[in-house]
Design an enzyme around this catalytic site. Structure first.
Site, PDB file in Angstrom:
ATOM      1  N   CYS A  69       2.173   6.806   8.082  1.00 27.80           N
ATOM      2  CA  CYS A  69       1.149   6.866   6.951  1.00 27.80           C
ATOM      3  C   CYS A  69       0.421   8.024   7.157  1.00 27.80           C
ATOM      4  CB  CYS A  69       0.347   5.698   6.863  1.00 27.80           C
ATOM      5  SG  CYS A  69      -0.786   5.549   5.643  1.00 27.80           S
ATOM      6  N   CYS A  83       0.818  -1.050  -0.214  1.00 23.63           N
ATOM      7  CA  CYS A  83       0.050  -0.002  -0.042  1.00 23.63           C
ATOM      8  C   CYS A  83       0.871   1.275  -0.022  1.00 23.63           C
ATOM      9  CB  CYS A  83      -1.026   0.151   1.115  1.00 23.63           C
ATOM     10  SG  CYS A  83      -0.088   0.172   2.791  1.00 23.63           S
ATOM     11  N   GLU A 103      -0.102  -0.204  15.030  1.00 25.90           N
ATOM     12  CA  GLU A 103      -1.058   1.114  14.951  1.00 25.90           C
ATOM     13  C   GLU A 103      -1.893   1.352  15.929  1.00 25.90           C
ATOM     14  OE1 GLU A 103      -4.665   2.171  12.166  1.00 25.90           O
ATOM     15  OE2 GLU A 103      -3.354   0.739  11.168  1.00 25.90           O
ATOM     16  N   HIS A 130       5.420  -6.100   8.004  1.00 27.95           N
ATOM     17  CA  HIS A 130       5.386  -7.504   8.382  1.00 27.95           C
ATOM     18  C   HIS A 130       5.509  -8.743   7.343  1.00 27.95           C
ATOM     19  CE1 HIS A 130       2.430  -5.686  11.536  1.00 27.95           C
ATOM     20  NE2 HIS A 130       3.911  -5.841  12.094  1.00 27.95           N
ATOM     21  N   SER A 132       1.518 -10.892   9.387  1.00 30.42           N
ATOM     22  CA  SER A 132       0.687  -9.905   8.852  1.00 30.42           C
ATOM     23  C   SER A 132      -0.784 -10.213   8.985  1.00 30.42           C
ATOM     24  CB  SER A 132       0.931  -9.563   7.322  1.00 30.42           C
ATOM     25  OG  SER A 132      -0.189  -9.014   6.700  1.00 30.42           O
TER      26      SER A 132
END
Length: 300
Positions: free
Chosen positions: A96, A12, A130, A40, A231
Protein backbone atom coordinates in the site's frame (compact mmCIF):
# COMPACT_ATOMS: atom_id res chain seq x y z
CA UNK A 1 -37.55 -6.68 6.91
CA UNK A 2 -35.44 -3.96 5.31
CA UNK A 3 -31.85 -5.02 4.52
CA UNK A 4 -29.05 -2.68 3.35
CA UNK A 5 -25.28 -2.87 2.89
CA UNK A 6 -23.16 -0.03 4.27
CA UNK A 7 -21.76 1.79 1.22
CA UNK A 8 -18.60 2.75 3.15
CA UNK A 9 -17.72 -0.85 4.06
CA UNK A 10 -15.52 -3.21 2.07
CA UNK A 11 -11.95 -3.07 0.89
CA UNK A 12 -9.72 -0.10 1.51
CA UNK A 13 -7.67 1.11 -1.48
CA UNK A 14 -4.56 -0.88 -0.50
CA UNK A 15 -6.30 -4.26 -0.24
CA UNK A 16 -8.33 -3.68 -3.42
CA UNK A 17 -5.12 -2.78 -5.30
CA UNK A 18 -3.30 -5.93 -4.04
CA UNK A 19 -6.14 -8.26 -5.02
CA UNK A 20 -6.41 -6.66 -8.47
CA UNK A 21 -2.64 -7.13 -9.00
CA UNK A 22 -2.89 -10.77 -7.94
CA UNK A 23 -5.83 -11.47 -10.27
CA UNK A 24 -4.15 -9.70 -13.20
CA UNK A 25 -0.94 -11.67 -12.67
CA UNK A 26 -2.78 -15.01 -12.44
CA UNK A 27 -4.52 -14.45 -15.77
CA UNK A 28 -1.27 -15.36 -17.50
CA UNK A 29 -0.07 -17.95 -15.00
CA UNK A 30 -1.55 -20.90 -13.12
CA UNK A 31 0.48 -20.17 -9.97
CA UNK A 32 1.50 -17.09 -8.02
CA UNK A 33 3.09 -17.19 -4.57
CA UNK A 34 1.92 -14.71 -1.93
CA UNK A 35 3.90 -13.93 1.22
CA UNK A 36 1.23 -14.37 3.91
CA UNK A 37 -2.55 -14.19 3.50
CA UNK A 38 -3.30 -11.49 0.93
CA UNK A 39 -6.17 -10.33 3.15
CA UNK A 40 -7.38 -11.33 6.62
CA UNK A 41 -10.47 -13.02 5.27
CA UNK A 42 -10.52 -16.81 4.86
CA UNK A 43 -13.35 -16.76 2.29
CA UNK A 44 -11.42 -14.43 -0.03
CA UNK A 45 -8.15 -16.34 0.50
CA UNK A 46 -9.98 -19.55 -0.50
CA UNK A 47 -11.46 -17.90 -3.62
CA UNK A 48 -8.02 -16.71 -4.76
CA UNK A 49 -6.30 -19.99 -3.92
CA UNK A 50 -8.71 -21.70 -6.32
CA UNK A 51 -7.39 -19.34 -9.01
CA UNK A 52 -3.77 -20.29 -8.27
CA UNK A 53 -2.61 -18.05 -5.40
CA UNK A 54 -0.32 -20.05 -3.09
CA UNK A 55 0.23 -18.60 0.38
CA UNK A 56 3.75 -19.05 1.78
CA UNK A 57 5.59 -17.91 4.91
CA UNK A 58 9.04 -16.31 5.24
CA UNK A 59 10.81 -19.65 5.83
CA UNK A 60 9.31 -21.04 2.62
CA UNK A 61 10.40 -17.91 0.75
CA UNK A 62 14.03 -18.79 1.54
CA UNK A 63 13.58 -22.09 -0.33
CA UNK A 64 12.09 -20.59 -3.52
CA UNK A 65 14.03 -19.70 -6.67
CA UNK A 66 13.24 -18.34 -10.15
CA UNK A 67 9.55 -17.58 -9.54
CA UNK A 68 7.12 -14.72 -8.85
CA UNK A 69 6.04 -13.69 -5.35
CA UNK A 70 3.39 -11.12 -4.47
CA UNK A 71 4.00 -8.70 -1.63
CA UNK A 72 0.62 -7.83 -0.13
CA UNK A 73 -0.64 -4.41 0.98
CA UNK A 74 0.91 -4.70 4.47
CA UNK A 75 4.42 -4.20 3.07
CA UNK A 76 7.62 -6.09 3.87
CA UNK A 77 10.93 -5.48 5.70
CA UNK A 78 14.19 -4.91 3.74
CA UNK A 79 15.33 -8.53 4.27
CA UNK A 80 12.50 -9.79 1.99
CA UNK A 81 13.85 -7.72 -0.90
CA UNK A 82 17.39 -8.99 -0.21
CA UNK A 83 16.16 -12.61 -0.30
CA UNK A 84 14.39 -11.96 -3.61
CA UNK A 85 17.62 -10.65 -5.21
CA UNK A 86 19.66 -13.61 -3.88
CA UNK A 87 17.11 -16.22 -5.06
CA UNK A 88 16.26 -14.62 -8.41
CA UNK A 89 12.64 -14.05 -7.33
CA UNK A 90 10.53 -11.49 -9.19
CA UNK A 91 8.52 -9.52 -6.66
CA UNK A 92 5.04 -8.29 -7.60
CA UNK A 93 4.97 -5.43 -5.10
CA UNK A 94 1.43 -4.56 -4.03
CA UNK A 95 2.52 -2.71 -0.87
CA UNK A 96 0.00 0.00 0.00
CA UNK A 97 1.39 3.48 -0.87
CA UNK A 98 0.36 4.71 2.60
CA UNK A 99 2.39 1.90 4.22
CA UNK A 100 5.43 2.50 1.96
CA UNK A 101 5.42 6.20 2.87
CA UNK A 102 5.26 5.28 6.56
CA UNK A 103 8.17 2.82 6.19
CA UNK A 104 10.26 5.64 4.72
CA UNK A 105 9.29 8.00 7.58
CA UNK A 106 10.17 5.36 10.19
CA UNK A 107 13.58 4.71 8.54
CA UNK A 108 14.38 8.45 8.44
CA UNK A 109 13.32 8.91 12.07
CA UNK A 110 15.31 5.84 13.13
CA UNK A 111 18.52 7.19 11.57
CA UNK A 112 17.96 10.44 13.49
CA UNK A 113 17.18 8.64 16.77
CA UNK A 114 20.35 6.54 16.45
CA UNK A 115 22.41 9.74 16.43
CA UNK A 116 20.50 11.15 19.40
CA UNK A 117 20.49 7.85 21.35
CA UNK A 118 16.70 7.86 21.19
CA UNK A 119 13.99 5.24 20.58
CA UNK A 120 11.39 4.50 17.91
CA UNK A 121 8.09 3.39 19.41
CA UNK A 122 5.34 1.87 17.23
CA UNK A 123 1.75 1.67 18.41
CA UNK A 124 0.64 -1.63 16.90
CA UNK A 125 0.22 -5.36 17.23
CA UNK A 126 3.48 -7.28 17.64
CA UNK A 127 3.82 -9.86 14.85
CA UNK A 128 1.30 -8.10 12.59
CA UNK A 129 2.50 -8.11 8.97
CA UNK A 130 2.63 -4.31 8.69
CA UNK A 131 4.44 -3.97 12.03
CA UNK A 132 7.08 -6.51 10.89
CA UNK A 133 7.68 -4.31 7.84
CA UNK A 134 8.00 -1.19 10.02
CA UNK A 135 10.34 -2.70 12.64
CA UNK A 136 12.46 -3.97 9.75
CA UNK A 137 13.28 -0.34 8.93
CA UNK A 138 14.87 0.00 12.40
CA UNK A 139 17.10 -3.12 12.44
CA UNK A 140 14.42 -4.59 14.76
CA UNK A 141 15.22 -1.98 17.43
CA UNK A 142 11.76 -0.37 17.42
CA UNK A 143 9.66 -0.88 20.57
CA UNK A 144 6.17 -2.17 19.75
CA UNK A 145 3.51 -0.99 22.20
CA UNK A 146 -0.09 -2.19 22.37
CA UNK A 147 -1.09 -2.16 26.06
CA UNK A 148 -0.12 -0.18 29.17
CA UNK A 149 2.24 -2.94 30.35
CA UNK A 150 4.26 -2.52 27.12
CA UNK A 151 5.23 1.00 28.23
CA UNK A 152 7.72 -0.61 30.63
CA UNK A 153 9.95 -1.34 27.61
CA UNK A 154 10.52 2.41 27.02
CA UNK A 155 13.35 4.37 28.66
CA UNK A 156 11.64 7.71 29.38
CA UNK A 157 14.96 9.43 30.10
CA UNK A 158 15.80 9.15 26.37
CA UNK A 159 14.14 10.83 23.34
CA UNK A 160 11.08 9.03 21.93
CA UNK A 161 9.61 9.17 18.41
CA UNK A 162 6.17 7.58 18.17
CA UNK A 163 4.41 6.18 15.07
CA UNK A 164 1.29 4.07 14.61
CA UNK A 165 0.38 1.02 12.56
CA UNK A 166 -1.87 2.52 9.86
CA UNK A 167 -4.96 0.49 10.85
CA UNK A 168 -5.00 1.21 14.59
CA UNK A 169 -7.66 3.27 16.36
CA UNK A 170 -7.14 7.04 16.45
CA UNK A 171 -8.55 7.16 20.00
CA UNK A 172 -6.07 4.50 21.14
CA UNK A 173 -3.14 6.37 19.56
CA UNK A 174 -3.92 9.67 21.30
CA UNK A 175 -4.47 7.93 24.65
CA UNK A 176 -1.03 6.31 24.28
CA UNK A 177 0.51 9.67 23.30
CA UNK A 178 -0.84 11.26 26.52
CA UNK A 179 0.50 8.41 28.68
CA UNK A 180 3.99 8.70 27.17
CA UNK A 181 3.95 12.49 27.68
CA UNK A 182 3.01 12.03 31.36
CA UNK A 183 5.78 9.48 31.91
CA UNK A 184 8.43 11.68 30.25
CA UNK A 185 7.34 14.64 32.45
CA UNK A 186 7.50 12.41 35.55
CA UNK A 187 11.01 11.26 34.57
CA UNK A 188 12.46 14.61 33.45
CA UNK A 189 10.21 17.14 35.16
CA UNK A 190 9.57 18.79 31.79
CA UNK A 191 8.61 17.97 28.20
CA UNK A 192 10.09 19.61 25.12
CA UNK A 193 10.20 18.91 21.39
CA UNK A 194 13.48 17.00 21.64
CA UNK A 195 12.05 14.63 24.27
CA UNK A 196 9.00 13.44 22.33
CA UNK A 197 7.82 13.51 18.73
CA UNK A 198 4.42 11.88 18.06
CA UNK A 199 3.38 11.07 14.48
CA UNK A 200 -0.25 10.20 13.82
CA UNK A 201 0.36 7.79 10.93
CA UNK A 202 -3.11 6.19 10.94
CA UNK A 203 -4.67 5.85 7.49
CA UNK A 204 -7.60 8.26 7.28
CA UNK A 205 -9.50 5.97 4.91
CA UNK A 206 -9.51 3.49 7.81
CA UNK A 207 -10.01 5.89 10.75
CA UNK A 208 -12.89 7.73 9.04
CA UNK A 209 -14.84 4.49 9.08
CA UNK A 210 -15.33 4.68 12.85
CA UNK A 211 -17.67 7.74 12.86
CA UNK A 212 -19.37 6.52 9.64
CA UNK A 213 -19.97 3.10 11.20
CA UNK A 214 -21.26 4.59 14.47
CA UNK A 215 -23.90 6.50 12.50
CA UNK A 216 -24.81 3.42 10.43
CA UNK A 217 -25.12 1.21 13.55
CA UNK A 218 -27.38 3.81 15.19
CA UNK A 219 -29.65 4.00 12.12
CA UNK A 220 -30.34 0.22 12.03
CA UNK A 221 -32.14 -2.12 14.45
CA UNK A 222 -29.72 -4.98 13.83
CA UNK A 223 -26.13 -4.98 12.56
CA UNK A 224 -24.60 -8.03 10.86
CA UNK A 225 -20.87 -7.34 10.86
CA UNK A 226 -19.02 -9.51 8.34
CA UNK A 227 -15.29 -10.05 8.84
CA UNK A 228 -12.55 -12.65 9.09
CA UNK A 229 -11.71 -13.56 12.69
CA UNK A 230 -7.99 -12.80 12.02
CA UNK A 231 -8.69 -9.16 11.10
CA UNK A 232 -7.61 -6.73 13.85
CA UNK A 233 -9.39 -3.97 11.92
CA UNK A 234 -12.53 -6.13 11.93
CA UNK A 235 -12.38 -6.64 15.70
CA UNK A 236 -11.95 -2.90 16.30
CA UNK A 237 -14.77 -1.84 13.94
CA UNK A 238 -17.14 -4.45 15.36
CA UNK A 239 -16.63 -2.93 18.82
CA UNK A 240 -17.59 0.46 17.36
CA UNK A 241 -20.90 -1.09 16.18
CA UNK A 242 -21.48 -2.94 19.45
CA UNK A 243 -20.86 0.24 21.45
CA UNK A 244 -23.68 2.00 19.60
CA UNK A 245 -26.04 -0.92 18.92
CA UNK A 246 -26.29 -3.85 21.33
CA UNK A 247 -27.92 -5.96 18.58
CA UNK A 248 -24.68 -6.17 16.60
CA UNK A 249 -23.45 -9.62 15.57
CA UNK A 250 -20.04 -10.70 14.21
CA UNK A 251 -20.10 -13.37 11.46
CA UNK A 252 -17.52 -14.74 9.02
CA UNK A 253 -20.21 -15.69 6.52
CA UNK A 254 -23.95 -16.21 6.12
CA UNK A 255 -23.93 -19.71 7.68
CA UNK A 256 -23.27 -18.18 11.13
CA UNK A 257 -26.45 -16.05 11.16
CA UNK A 258 -28.97 -17.08 13.83
CA UNK A 259 -32.61 -16.40 12.78
CA UNK A 260 -33.39 -15.63 16.44
CA UNK A 261 -31.38 -12.40 16.12
CA UNK A 262 -34.00 -10.97 13.76
CA UNK A 263 -37.61 -9.80 13.82
CA UNK A 264 -39.73 -9.50 10.68
CA UNK A 265 -40.05 -5.70 10.99
CA UNK A 266 -36.32 -5.05 11.69
CA UNK A 267 -34.14 -2.67 9.75
CA UNK A 268 -30.98 -4.75 9.21
CA UNK A 269 -27.62 -3.26 8.26
CA UNK A 270 -24.74 -5.31 6.81
CA UNK A 271 -21.22 -3.90 7.14
CA UNK A 272 -17.64 -5.12 7.39
CA UNK A 273 -13.93 -4.50 7.80
CA UNK A 274 -11.42 -3.07 5.32
CA UNK A 275 -10.61 -6.73 4.54
CA UNK A 276 -14.22 -7.78 3.84
CA UNK A 277 -15.04 -8.28 0.14
CA UNK A 278 -18.26 -6.73 -1.18
CA UNK A 279 -19.26 -10.06 -2.78
CA UNK A 280 -19.34 -11.65 0.68
CA UNK A 281 -21.60 -8.92 2.12
CA UNK A 282 -23.89 -9.32 -0.91
CA UNK A 283 -23.98 -13.07 -0.24
CA UNK A 284 -25.06 -12.35 3.35
CA UNK A 285 -27.75 -9.98 2.05
CA UNK A 286 -29.17 -12.63 -0.29
CA UNK A 287 -29.21 -15.15 2.56
CA UNK A 288 -31.18 -12.74 4.79
CA UNK A 289 -33.69 -12.13 2.01
CA UNK A 290 -34.17 -15.87 1.43
CA UNK A 291 -34.62 -16.37 5.19
CA UNK A 292 -37.40 -13.79 5.15
CA UNK A 293 -39.07 -15.41 2.11
CA UNK A 294 -39.01 -18.82 3.83
CA UNK A 295 -40.50 -17.29 6.97
CA UNK A 296 -43.36 -15.75 4.96
CA UNK A 297 -44.05 -19.09 3.22
CA UNK A 298 -44.08 -20.96 6.55
CA UNK A 299 -46.49 -18.43 8.07
CA UNK A 300 -48.83 -18.76 5.08
Amino acid sequence: MEVTIDKNSGYCFGVEFAIKMAEDEMEGSDRLYCLGDIVHNDMEVKRLSEKGLVVINRDQLQQLNDCKVLIRAHGEPPETYRTAIENNIELIDASCPVVLKLQHRVKTAFDKMEKEKGQIVIYGKKGHAEVIGLTGQTLEKAIVVMEDKDLEKIDFSKPVTLFSQTTKSTKGFYELKSKIEEKIKAEKGTLNELDFNANDSICRQVSNREPQLSKYAYENDVIIFVSGKKSSNGKALFQVCKGVNERSYFVENETEIDPNWLNSDDKVGICGATSTPMWLMEQVMQHLKSMEENLILENN
